[in-house]
Design a protein around this motif. Sequence first.
Motif, mmCIF file in Angstrom:
data_model
loop_
_atom_site.group_PDB
_atom_site.id
_atom_site.type_symbol
_atom_site.label_atom_id
_atom_site.label_comp_id
_atom_site.label_asym_id
_atom_site.label_seq_id
_atom_site.Cartn_x
_atom_site.Cartn_y
_atom_site.Cartn_z
ATOM 1 N N ALA A 31 17.946 -1.025 9.542
ATOM 2 C CA ALA A 31 17.545 -0.634 8.539
ATOM 3 C C ALA A 31 17.221 -1.624 7.788
ATOM 4 C CB ALA A 31 19.359 -0.203 7.932
ATOM 5 N N ILE A 32 16.941 -0.818 6.943
ATOM 6 C CA ILE A 32 15.819 -1.650 5.669
ATOM 7 C C ILE A 32 16.312 -0.692 4.182
ATOM 8 C CG2 ILE A 32 13.918 -0.634 6.706
ATOM 9 C CD1 ILE A 32 12.693 -3.590 5.703
ATOM 10 N N ALA A 33 15.923 -1.375 3.321
ATOM 11 C CA ALA A 33 16.004 -0.652 1.818
ATOM 12 C C ALA A 33 15.763 -1.913 0.948
ATOM 13 C CB ALA A 33 18.133 -0.157 1.412
ATOM 14 N N ALA A 34 15.084 -1.101 0.687
ATOM 15 C CA ALA A 34 13.939 -1.597 -0.929
ATOM 16 C C ALA A 34 13.601 -0.507 -1.830
ATOM 17 C CB ALA A 34 12.736 -1.859 -0.399
ATOM 18 N N GLN A 35 13.582 -0.985 -3.341
ATOM 19 C CA GLN A 35 13.655 -0.382 -4.493
ATOM 20 C C GLN A 35 11.484 0.312 -4.141
ATOM 21 O OE1 GLN A 35 15.177 0.311 -6.701
ATOM 22 N NE2 GLN A 35 14.322 1.829 -7.041
ATOM 23 N N ILE A 36 10.929 2.039 -4.383
ATOM 24 C CA ILE A 36 10.088 2.493 -4.460
ATOM 25 C C ILE A 36 8.953 2.553 -5.631
ATOM 26 C CG2 ILE A 36 8.934 4.668 -4.890
ATOM 27 C CD1 ILE A 36 10.954 5.419 -2.601
ATOM 28 N N THR A 37 7.920 1.395 -5.881
ATOM 29 C CA THR A 37 7.508 1.415 -6.605
ATOM 30 C C THR A 37 6.279 2.003 -7.081
ATOM 31 O OG1 THR A 37 6.008 -0.034 -5.686
ATOM 32 C CG2 THR A 37 7.637 -1.192 -6.621
ATOM 33 N N PHE A 38 5.656 3.091 -6.561
ATOM 34 C CA PHE A 38 5.363 4.587 -6.800
ATOM 35 C C PHE A 38 5.047 4.894 -8.000
ATOM 36 C CE2 PHE A 38 3.437 8.428 -6.620
ATOM 37 C CZ PHE A 38 1.857 8.133 -5.514
ATOM 38 N N HIS A 85 12.968 5.389 -9.356
ATOM 39 C CA HIS A 85 14.474 5.394 -9.731
ATOM 40 C C HIS A 85 14.626 5.748 -8.799
ATOM 41 C CE1 HIS A 85 13.081 9.291 -9.632
ATOM 42 N NE2 HIS A 85 14.153 9.687 -9.029
ATOM 43 N N VAL A 86 13.847 5.481 -7.115
ATOM 44 C CA VAL A 86 14.809 6.430 -6.111
ATOM 45 C C VAL A 86 14.427 5.039 -4.590
ATOM 46 C CG1 VAL A 86 13.406 7.061 -3.882
ATOM 47 C CG2 VAL A 86 13.721 8.605 -6.134
ATOM 48 N N LYS A 87 15.596 4.851 -3.841
ATOM 49 C CA LYS A 87 15.575 4.005 -2.886
ATOM 50 C C LYS A 87 15.272 3.972 -1.306
ATOM 51 C CE LYS A 87 18.120 -0.372 -2.548
ATOM 52 N NZ LYS A 87 17.989 -1.317 -3.337
ATOM 53 N N TRP A 88 14.042 3.297 -1.415
ATOM 54 C CA TRP A 88 13.252 3.943 -0.029
ATOM 55 C C TRP A 88 15.091 2.628 1.201
ATOM 56 C CZ3 TRP A 88 10.742 0.453 4.123
ATOM 57 C CH2 TRP A 88 10.439 1.858 5.075
ATOM 58 N N ASN A 89 15.457 4.218 2.123
ATOM 59 C CA ASN A 89 16.529 3.962 3.114
ATOM 60 C C ASN A 89 15.345 4.224 4.265
ATOM 61 O OD1 ASN A 89 18.447 3.076 1.898
ATOM 62 N ND2 ASN A 89 18.392 4.903 0.117
ATOM 63 N N ALA A 90 15.223 3.251 4.885
ATOM 64 C CA ALA A 90 14.916 3.706 7.195
ATOM 65 C C ALA A 90 15.551 3.122 7.783
ATOM 66 C CB ALA A 90 13.230 3.641 6.810
ATOM 67 N N ARG A 91 15.304 3.888 8.825
ATOM 68 C CA ARG A 91 15.371 2.587 10.378
ATOM 69 C C ARG A 91 14.335 2.386 11.332
ATOM 70 N NH1 ARG A 91 17.323 2.755 15.722
ATOM 71 N NH2 ARG A 91 19.394 2.287 15.882
ATOM 72 N N ILE A 92 14.374 1.108 11.130
ATOM 73 C CA ILE A 92 13.187 0.563 11.596
ATOM 74 C C ILE A 92 13.498 1.029 13.151
ATOM 75 C CG2 ILE A 92 11.115 -0.884 12.627
ATOM 76 C CD1 ILE A 92 11.377 -0.949 9.899
ATOM 77 N N TRP A 108 0.390 -1.030 -0.221
ATOM 78 C CA TRP A 108 -0.174 0.127 0.319
ATOM 79 C C TRP A 108 0.673 1.200 -0.496
ATOM 80 C CZ3 TRP A 108 0.194 3.302 3.956
ATOM 81 C CH2 TRP A 108 0.884 3.406 5.808
ATOM 82 N N PHE A 109 1.771 1.560 0.907
ATOM 83 C CA PHE A 109 2.743 2.232 0.332
ATOM 84 C C PHE A 109 3.193 2.281 -0.526
ATOM 85 C CE2 PHE A 109 6.273 4.931 2.720
ATOM 86 C CZ PHE A 109 5.315 5.872 3.420
ATOM 87 N N GLY A 110 3.801 1.629 -1.791
ATOM 88 C CA GLY A 110 4.984 2.126 -3.146
ATOM 89 C C GLY A 110 6.015 1.128 -2.862
ATOM 90 N N ILE A 111 6.129 0.282 -1.928
ATOM 91 C CA ILE A 111 7.886 -0.133 -1.722
ATOM 92 C C ILE A 111 7.955 -1.571 -1.772
ATOM 93 C CG2 ILE A 111 9.701 -0.366 -0.720
ATOM 94 C CD1 ILE A 111 8.143 1.958 1.688
ATOM 95 N N ASP A 112 8.676 -2.218 -2.679
ATOM 96 C CA ASP A 112 9.381 -3.734 -2.828
ATOM 97 C C ASP A 112 9.751 -3.843 -1.358
ATOM 98 O OD1 ASP A 112 9.030 -6.016 -3.622
ATOM 99 O OD2 ASP A 112 10.599 -5.716 -5.277
#
Length: 153
Positions: free
Chosen positions: A48-55, A60-67, A33-37
Amino acid sequence: MDVHDRIERKVLLKAPHERVWQALTDAEQFGSWFGIDLKGKQFVAGQAIAAQITFPGYEHVKWNARIERLEPQKLFSFSWHPYAIEEGIDYDSETPTLVEFALEDHTEGTLLRVVESGFLAVPQARREKAFKMNSRGWDEQMNNIEVHLRKSP
């Protein structure tokens, strides 16, 4: 534009508390639902977690976050760099914002509140744009989770 330090949104979801919690904290569901693979990934507090944005338009953007926190059935939070979409820019030197999802029981379902805070620490050159785009983005994401919960059991 007057940029504040935080964006706050809330939505009353006509779904059981546990179902909303699952849509937030099961990484694959969150990604859908957020638009991330996030297929095959898990959210783990402190990691940390990283994944390709699908929105569309942001592939072209990688989602990088830290839980940051996973307090069962209550609070899910992560930190990230808001509107970090420009290729070739290293956002890691910036202070990230904090996104917090909090759940409350409601007679008609579950009240979901999202707060993204820390915009005053975003470099001034991109603060206004990041605030504006994420403000719009949270409006969309509240709709996205609502649609997701209606479609899936």
